[in-house]
Design a protein around this motif. Structure first.
Motif, PDB file in Angstrom:
ATOM      1  N   ILE A 161     -52.087 -81.643 -61.122  1.00 35.13           N
ATOM      2  CA  ILE A 161     -51.495 -82.731 -60.329  1.00 35.13           C
ATOM      3  C   ILE A 161     -50.100 -82.345 -59.853  1.00 35.13           C
ATOM      4  O   ILE A 161     -49.721 -82.608 -58.706  1.00 35.13           O
ATOM      5  N   SER A 162     -49.336 -81.712 -60.716  1.00 43.20           N
ATOM      6  CA  SER A 162     -48.003 -81.271 -60.333  1.00 43.20           C
ATOM      7  C   SER A 162     -48.065 -80.260 -59.192  1.00 43.20           C
ATOM      8  O   SER A 162     -47.288 -80.327 -58.238  1.00 43.20           O
ATOM      9  N   SER A 163     -49.019 -79.338 -59.272  1.00 44.52           N
ATOM     10  CA  SER A 163     -49.121 -78.301 -58.243  1.00 44.52           C
ATOM     11  C   SER A 163     -49.618 -78.854 -56.914  1.00 44.52           C
ATOM     12  O   SER A 163     -49.213 -78.394 -55.846  1.00 44.52           O
ATOM     13  N   LYS A 164     -50.485 -79.870 -56.953  1.00 41.27           N
ATOM     14  CA  LYS A 164     -51.057 -80.432 -55.725  1.00 41.27           C
ATOM     15  C   LYS A 164     -50.160 -81.488 -55.087  1.00 41.27           C
ATOM     16  O   LYS A 164     -50.249 -81.735 -53.884  1.00 41.27           O
ATOM     17  N   SER A 165     -49.301 -82.132 -55.859  1.00 41.65           N
ATOM     18  CA  SER A 165     -48.356 -83.102 -55.300  1.00 41.65           C
ATOM     19  C   SER A 165     -47.319 -82.344 -54.484  1.00 41.65           C
ATOM     20  O   SER A 165     -46.784 -81.334 -54.931  1.00 41.65           O
ATOM     21  N   TYR A 170     -46.505 -89.042 -59.694  1.00 41.44           N
ATOM     22  CA  TYR A 170     -46.288 -90.435 -60.106  1.00 41.44           C
ATOM     23  C   TYR A 170     -46.989 -90.642 -61.440  1.00 41.44           C
ATOM     24  O   TYR A 170     -48.206 -90.549 -61.529  1.00 41.44           O
ATOM     25  N   CYS A 171     -46.207 -90.920 -62.481  1.00 45.92           N
ATOM     26  CA  CYS A 171     -46.777 -91.150 -63.808  1.00 45.92           C
ATOM     27  C   CYS A 171     -47.045 -92.636 -64.014  1.00 45.92           C
ATOM     28  O   CYS A 171     -46.147 -93.469 -63.851  1.00 45.92           O
ATOM     29  N   VAL A 172     -48.267 -92.956 -64.390  1.00 48.26           N
ATOM     30  CA  VAL A 172     -48.645 -94.321 -64.745  1.00 48.26           C
ATOM     31  C   VAL A 172     -48.282 -94.504 -66.219  1.00 48.26           C
ATOM     32  O   VAL A 172     -48.817 -93.819 -67.084  1.00 48.26           O
ATOM     33  N   SER A 173     -47.366 -95.402 -66.510  1.00 52.02           N
ATOM     34  CA  SER A 173     -46.779 -95.479 -67.853  1.00 52.02           C
ATOM     35  C   SER A 173     -47.770 -95.890 -68.931  1.00 52.02           C
ATOM     36  O   SER A 173     -47.608 -95.549 -70.097  1.00 52.02           O
ATOM     37  N   VAL A 174     -48.806 -96.653 -68.533  1.00 45.90           N
ATOM     38  CA  VAL A 174     -49.801 -97.126 -69.490  1.00 45.90           C
ATOM     39  C   VAL A 174     -51.186 -97.003 -68.861  1.00 45.90           C
ATOM     40  O   VAL A 174     -51.334 -96.979 -67.645  1.00 45.90           O
ATOM     41  N   THR A 175     -52.194 -96.952 -69.707  1.00 45.24           N
ATOM     42  CA  THR A 175     -53.563 -96.987 -69.214  1.00 45.24           C
ATOM     43  C   THR A 175     -53.903 -98.421 -68.836  1.00 45.24           C
ATOM     44  O   THR A 175     -53.708 -99.346 -69.616  1.00 45.24           O
ATOM     45  N   GLY A 176     -54.383 -98.625 -67.631  1.00 44.62           N
ATOM     46  CA  GLY A 176     -54.700 -99.980 -67.188  1.00 44.62           C
ATOM     47  C   GLY A 176     -54.222-100.220 -65.776  1.00 44.62           C
ATOM     48  O   GLY A 176     -53.971 -99.283 -65.016  1.00 44.62           O
ATOM     49  N   ARG A 194     -42.928 -86.460 -72.532  1.00 43.15           N
ATOM     50  CA  ARG A 194     -42.632 -85.111 -73.014  1.00 43.15           C
ATOM     51  C   ARG A 194     -43.697 -84.120 -72.533  1.00 43.15           C
ATOM     52  O   ARG A 194     -43.378 -83.013 -72.085  1.00 43.15           O
ATOM     53  N   ARG A 195     -44.965 -84.545 -72.583  1.00 39.94           N
ATOM     54  CA  ARG A 195     -46.051 -83.672 -72.116  1.00 39.94           C
ATOM     55  C   ARG A 195     -45.942 -83.405 -70.615  1.00 39.94           C
ATOM     56  O   ARG A 195     -46.161 -82.281 -70.151  1.00 39.94           O
ATOM     57  N   VAL A 196     -45.607 -84.456 -69.868  1.00 37.99           N
ATOM     58  CA  VAL A 196     -45.466 -84.279 -68.410  1.00 37.99           C
ATOM     59  C   VAL A 196     -44.313 -83.337 -68.108  1.00 37.99           C
ATOM     60  O   VAL A 196     -44.431 -82.421 -67.287  1.00 37.99           O
ATOM     61  N   LYS A 197     -43.195 -83.551 -68.775  1.00 38.67           N
ATOM     62  CA  LYS A 197     -42.001 -82.732 -68.540  1.00 38.67           C
ATOM     63  C   LYS A 197     -42.275 -81.258 -68.841  1.00 38.67           C
ATOM     64  O   LYS A 197     -41.824 -80.362 -68.115  1.00 38.67           O
ATOM     65  N   GLU A 198     -43.023 -81.016 -69.898  1.00 37.49           N
ATOM     66  CA  GLU A 198     -43.301 -79.636 -70.311  1.00 37.49           C
ATOM     67  C   GLU A 198     -44.287 -78.928 -69.386  1.00 37.49           C
ATOM     68  O   GLU A 198     -44.323 -77.687 -69.352  1.00 37.49           O
ATOM     69  N   ASN A 199     -45.079 -79.705 -68.632  1.00 35.80           N
ATOM     70  CA  ASN A 199     -46.169 -79.089 -67.861  1.00 35.80           C
ATOM     71  C   ASN A 199     -46.066 -79.311 -66.353  1.00 35.80           C
ATOM     72  O   ASN A 199     -46.999 -78.992 -65.615  1.00 35.80           O
TER      73      ASN A 199
END
Length: 268
Positions: A161-165, A170-176, A194-199
């Protein structure tokens, strides 16, 4: 250079409000956009009303219903943004479901979006690995694609997603679905960030559930920006004067961006 890129290059934390066009009343969209600009919005997200908004909670669903009753369509949205562009350079992002784009014609939609001053696009029901046609047309015409990262996204998917954006994700903070929430943050949220930032190789913003200044500050601790939608839409419920809509939106976004508004005055 894309207007989104210019904003990101400033290196500042972003506040991005979301509005539903022609909600709560007809002819309120352009004045609202102007008020949001003056309130300090770094970008503005405009929803494309749709009859079956699967990613939206009851607040935005209701606003979409009212907007459709008020005669909103893509052509009207394009015309409003084109008018806004005569005076303002704040980036405009459309958020809409793929069926609306498909019915309009992907190439035509992308080219007319850019022609009328739209900078970016979010399509919540189009998976990134099925978006090649949209991405190709967007690259051709210069429209920024913004794909969604969910808390359930794997490490590999976050990287994809990072490479294609184009400029940011845009991170969705919660599932739903979308909707304001009393609590925002917590261990699960921080682990996700943390996972998003690292990847991620691109900047990212956070949305869903942000409704207070403290929520914005929490989002800014981890992400490059915060998106506020349902909380703003809810404040506009049952307002029947355009000037009042603009005043409410201005004061709310000004407070979220900078803290309490010390001086209230109409400048648009």
């Amino acid at each position: 250079m894309n207007r989104i890129e210019k904003v990101l290059n400033k290196g500042e934390k972003l506040l991005i409000p979301y509005i539903t066009p022609e909600f709560p009343i007809k002819n309120s969209t352009l004045p609202l956009l102007e008020a949001l600009h003056y309130a300090g919005s770094d970008m503005i997200e405009i929803g494309i009303p749709f009859s079956d908004p699967i990613a939206d909670g009851p607040t935005i669903q209701h606003s979409s219903y009212i907007a459709l009753k008020n005669g909103v369509n893509l052509r009207k949205i394009f015309n409003i943004v084109s008018e806004f562009r005569k005076k303002f350079s704040t980036p405009i992002i459309l958020m809409g479901y793929f069926n609306s784009i498909l019915n309009f014609g992907i190439s035509k939609f992308v080219s007319e979006s850019v022609e009328n001053g739209i900078d970016g696009l979010i399509v919540p029901d189009l998976p990134v690995d099925e978006a090649d046609e949209l991405i190709n047309f967007s690259q051709k015409y210069g429209l920024s694609n913004i794909f969604l990262v969910a808390p359930t996204s794997t490490t590999e998917r976050i990287k994809l997603i990072s490479s294609k954006s184009t400029h940011f994700a845009y991170c969705v903070s919660v599932t739903g679905v979308t909707g304001e929430r009393e609590n925002f943050g917590g261990d699960e949220f921080e682990n996700f960030m943390r996972r998003v930032k690292e990847n991620s190789t691109k900047p990212f913003v956070v949305g869903f559930g942000i409704s207070k200044r403290e929520h914005v500050l929490k989002a800014w601790e981890w992400a490059d920006g915060a998106v506020v939608g349902s909380a703003l839409i809810k404040k506009l419920f049952n307002i029947d004067e355009i000037s009042k809509c603009s005043e409410i939106a201005y004061e709310f976004i000004k407070e979220l961006k900078n803290g309490l508004v010390q001086e209230k005055k109409q400048i648009w």
